[in-house]
Design a protein around this motif. Structure first.
Motif, mmCIF file in Angstrom:
data_model
loop_
_atom_site.group_PDB
_atom_site.id
_atom_site.type_symbol
_atom_site.label_atom_id
_atom_site.label_comp_id
_atom_site.label_asym_id
_atom_site.label_seq_id
_atom_site.Cartn_x
_atom_site.Cartn_y
_atom_site.Cartn_z
ATOM 1 N N VAL A 1 31.947 -24.344 -8.758
ATOM 2 C CA VAL A 1 30.988 -23.917 -7.731
ATOM 3 C C VAL A 1 31.386 -22.592 -7.082
ATOM 4 O O VAL A 1 32.552 -22.381 -6.734
ATOM 5 C CB VAL A 1 30.851 -25.002 -6.635
ATOM 6 N N ALA A 2 30.388 -21.716 -6.912
ATOM 7 C CA ALA A 2 30.563 -20.462 -6.181
ATOM 8 C C ALA A 2 29.444 -20.329 -5.154
ATOM 9 O O ALA A 2 28.314 -20.764 -5.389
ATOM 10 C CB ALA A 2 30.555 -19.277 -7.129
ATOM 11 N N ILE A 3 29.768 -19.719 -4.026
ATOM 12 C CA ILE A 3 28.790 -19.449 -2.963
ATOM 13 C C ILE A 3 28.725 -17.944 -2.756
ATOM 14 O O ILE A 3 29.755 -17.250 -2.752
ATOM 15 C CB ILE A 3 29.197 -20.135 -1.635
ATOM 16 N N HIS A 4 27.517 -17.408 -2.544
ATOM 17 C CA HIS A 4 27.358 -15.980 -2.332
ATOM 18 C C HIS A 4 26.297 -15.713 -1.272
ATOM 19 O O HIS A 4 25.337 -16.478 -1.128
ATOM 20 C CB HIS A 4 27.011 -15.262 -3.636
ATOM 21 N N THR A 5 26.472 -14.624 -0.527
ATOM 22 C CA THR A 5 25.572 -14.304 0.583
ATOM 23 C C THR A 5 25.240 -12.820 0.590
ATOM 24 O O THR A 5 25.976 -11.996 0.030
ATOM 25 C CB THR A 5 26.209 -14.671 1.934
ATOM 26 N N SER A 6 24.125 -12.483 1.251
ATOM 27 C CA SER A 6 23.716 -11.083 1.405
ATOM 28 C C SER A 6 23.035 -10.868 2.744
ATOM 29 O O SER A 6 22.315 -11.741 3.238
ATOM 30 C CB SER A 6 22.740 -10.665 0.301
ATOM 31 N N ILE A 7 23.255 -9.680 3.294
ATOM 32 C CA ILE A 7 22.451 -9.167 4.407
ATOM 33 C C ILE A 7 21.931 -7.805 3.977
ATOM 34 O O ILE A 7 22.717 -6.912 3.640
ATOM 35 C CB ILE A 7 23.273 -9.036 5.699
ATOM 36 N N ASN A 8 20.617 -7.651 3.940
ATOM 37 C CA ASN A 8 19.985 -6.389 3.536
ATOM 38 C C ASN A 8 19.285 -5.745 4.739
ATOM 39 O O ASN A 8 18.697 -6.442 5.567
ATOM 40 C CB ASN A 8 18.961 -6.620 2.430
ATOM 41 N N TRP A 9 19.337 -4.432 4.779
ATOM 42 C CA TRP A 9 18.725 -3.647 5.854
ATOM 43 C C TRP A 9 17.880 -2.529 5.254
ATOM 44 O O TRP A 9 18.284 -1.896 4.276
ATOM 45 C CB TRP A 9 19.803 -3.058 6.751
ATOM 46 N N THR A 10 16.700 -2.302 5.822
ATOM 47 C CA THR A 10 15.844 -1.197 5.397
ATOM 48 C C THR A 10 15.449 -0.379 6.612
ATOM 49 O O THR A 10 14.982 -0.923 7.619
ATOM 50 C CB THR A 10 14.578 -1.706 4.693
ATOM 51 N N ASP A 11 15.612 0.925 6.522
ATOM 52 C CA ASP A 11 15.406 1.832 7.654
ATOM 53 C C ASP A 11 13.934 2.193 7.849
ATOM 54 O O ASP A 11 13.554 3.367 7.895
ATOM 55 C CB ASP A 11 16.243 3.097 7.450
ATOM 56 N N TRP A 12 13.066 1.177 8.021
ATOM 57 C CA TRP A 12 11.648 1.458 8.223
ATOM 58 C C TRP A 12 11.392 2.158 9.553
ATOM 59 O O TRP A 12 10.371 2.828 9.718
ATOM 60 C CB TRP A 12 10.838 0.172 8.152
ATOM 61 N N SER A 13 12.271 2.040 10.519
ATOM 62 C CA SER A 13 12.058 2.694 11.808
ATOM 63 C C SER A 13 12.160 4.211 11.719
ATOM 64 O O SER A 13 11.847 4.920 12.680
ATOM 65 C CB SER A 13 13.064 2.177 12.843
ATOM 66 N N SER A 14 12.587 4.722 10.570
ATOM 67 C CA SER A 14 12.647 6.169 10.393
ATOM 68 C C SER A 14 11.258 6.782 10.278
ATOM 69 O O SER A 14 11.100 8.003 10.374
ATOM 70 C CB SER A 14 13.467 6.516 9.144
ATOM 71 N N PHE A 15 10.228 5.965 10.083
ATOM 72 C CA PHE A 15 8.861 6.466 9.978
ATOM 73 C C PHE A 15 8.219 6.514 11.357
ATOM 74 O O PHE A 15 7.800 5.496 11.902
ATOM 75 C CB PHE A 15 8.034 5.590 9.038
#
Length: 422
Positions: free
Chosen positions: A276-290
């Motif tokens: 068994v393996a566990i994996h995680t992610s946090i993704n960010w997108t700079d939409w506030s630049s518009f």
């Protein structure tokens, strides 16, 4: 896949309106770069070195891929999105299943040049959407169709700095085209074009990534993709341009500068035991630049620059956790859950951009067909949160009134992939 209207299409639409409307979206990013990752809701991607497709999310992972590897696959996307509301306060306005389905292909090659250096090539897409609410949609005066088609090629390289740390980077070549249209539902004959714009461009950008092998069972990855600066060259047409056009024409040449936002991912991989393996992610997108959109139609002279008011977009975040289970020497099972936050608030949401929070539920599997060949399959069901919207603009309202409604829907994703090692 996020159930979003294309930013390219949105920007074209907004920029060429003679009066600005409050139109905002969280964009049109596509997470669907591989069937391998699809089965775990794309959790831990910047730290997962499964096959040649891993370079798409983090080029530093190339140092983990032995020999020469090829991955090829496709993901079928079937969105089921409905809008229900009223136009002008009383007239029913609805459209069912208006987001088109699509097949998203991908192709990857990796080559380990020596113990420390590796190269890669990737073909895929980060953006895409096509929707058509129909000319009989009673809110079509605020927008009834939009599309974006993009293709991206990456040239990547990676280097192992130490036994624990690798770095990577790459050049991104993005070719994109987008369109947007709006038609009258009142005052003029139904279906009369109020505004329509289409354009295309090719631009360059870059990406970087790093991987830290903390110990034999734990790994951390980080990756960053730069903005993509586009100038969409194309044409516009419709009655919405008459007030600024010195000479009325069937269509006008125009362009728009557009920056697709930067993105980042922080991911972890933890091997709990042999199975068994566990994996995680946090993704960010700079939409506030518009903050604003500006279109350019040279023949309009002093009115060639069409300024757009502040859009007030917000940064978008995605949280994912997944697991892999090595059922046998040949079969690996995968699962994952993810949550996408909306990048648009209720007051800025529109029928042509029905952006909302989304919950991902995923399962998948990988099968070792032979020493060289592995086959992957993934399945995801996305639940979109019901969300309200309100559209009102003086010039658009004159051809059908304001629009108020609610969006609901879901998305099915099915992907397959083959991976070969030389």
């Amino acid at each position: 896949m996020k159930t979003n209207k294309s930013l390219l299409s949105l920007a074209v639409a907004c920029g060429l309106m003679s009066a600005s409307a409050t139109v905002n979206a969280a964009g049109f990013q596509l997470a669907e770069y591989s069937a391998t990752g699809l089965g775990r809701a794309y959790a831990g991607e910047a730290a997962m070195a499964d096959n040649a497709s891993s370079q798409w999310r983090n080029p530093a992972l190339l140092t983990y891929l032995e020999g020469t590897q090829i991955s090829v696959g496709a993901i079928y996307v079937d969105p089921n999105i409905d809008i229900d509301g009223t136009s002008g306060g009383t007239t029913p306005a609805s459209s069912s299943d208006f987001a088109h389905d699509a097949v998203i292909p991908n192709f990857y090659v990796s080559h380990k040049y020596n113990d420390k250096f590796a190269l890669g090539f990737a073909l895929g897409t980060n953006y895409g959407m096509e929707t058509d609410l129909g000319k009989d949609f009673r809110g079509a005066n605020h927008g009834n169709e939009a599309s974006v088609i993009s293709m991206e090629a990456n040239l990547n390289a990676a280097y192992q700095l130490t036994e624990a740390v690798s770095i990577g980077g790459g050049l991104r070549i993005v070719q994109a085209e987008g369109s947007f249209g709006a038609t009258a539902t009142d005052t003029l004959p139904t279906g009369t074009t109020l505004k329509y714009m289409e354009g295309d461009d090719t631009a360059f950008a870059w990406q970087v990534g790093t991987v830290w092998q903390v110990n034999e069972t734990n790994r951390i990855g980080f990756t960053y993709k730069s903005e993509v600066d586009l100038t969409l060259e194309g044409h516009a047409k419709g009655l919405g341009f008459l007030s600024d056009a010195p000479v009325p024409k069937a269509q006008y040449a125009g362009s728009m500068n557009l920056a697709l936002p930067a993105t980042a991912e922080l991911a972890t991989y933890h091997q709990l035991n042999d199975k068994v393996a566990i994996h995680t992610s946090i993704n960010w997108t700079d939409w506030s630049s518009f903050k604003e959109l500006v279109a350019n139609i040279p023949e309009f002279g002093s009115a060639s620059s069409q300024d757009i008011k502040e859009e007030n977009w917000e940064d978008n975040y995605r949280f994912a956790i997944g697991s892999t289970y090595q059922y046998s020497n040949k079969l690996q099972l995968r699962t994952g859950v993810a949550y996408d936050t909306s990048a648009v608030s209720e007051e800025h949401r529109t029928a042509t951009i029905p952006e909302t929070d989304r919950l991902w539920l995923s399962i998948g599997a990988g099968y070792q067909w032979s020493e060289q060949l592995t086959l992957d399959a993934g399945f995801t069901y996305i639940i979109a949160k019901d969300a309200k919207m309100h559209e009102s603009d003086p010039k658009a309202d004159a051809f059908g009134g304001t629009f108020e409604g609610e969006v609901s829907g879901s998305i099915w994703l099915v992907g397959v992939q083959a991976n070969y090692k030389f």
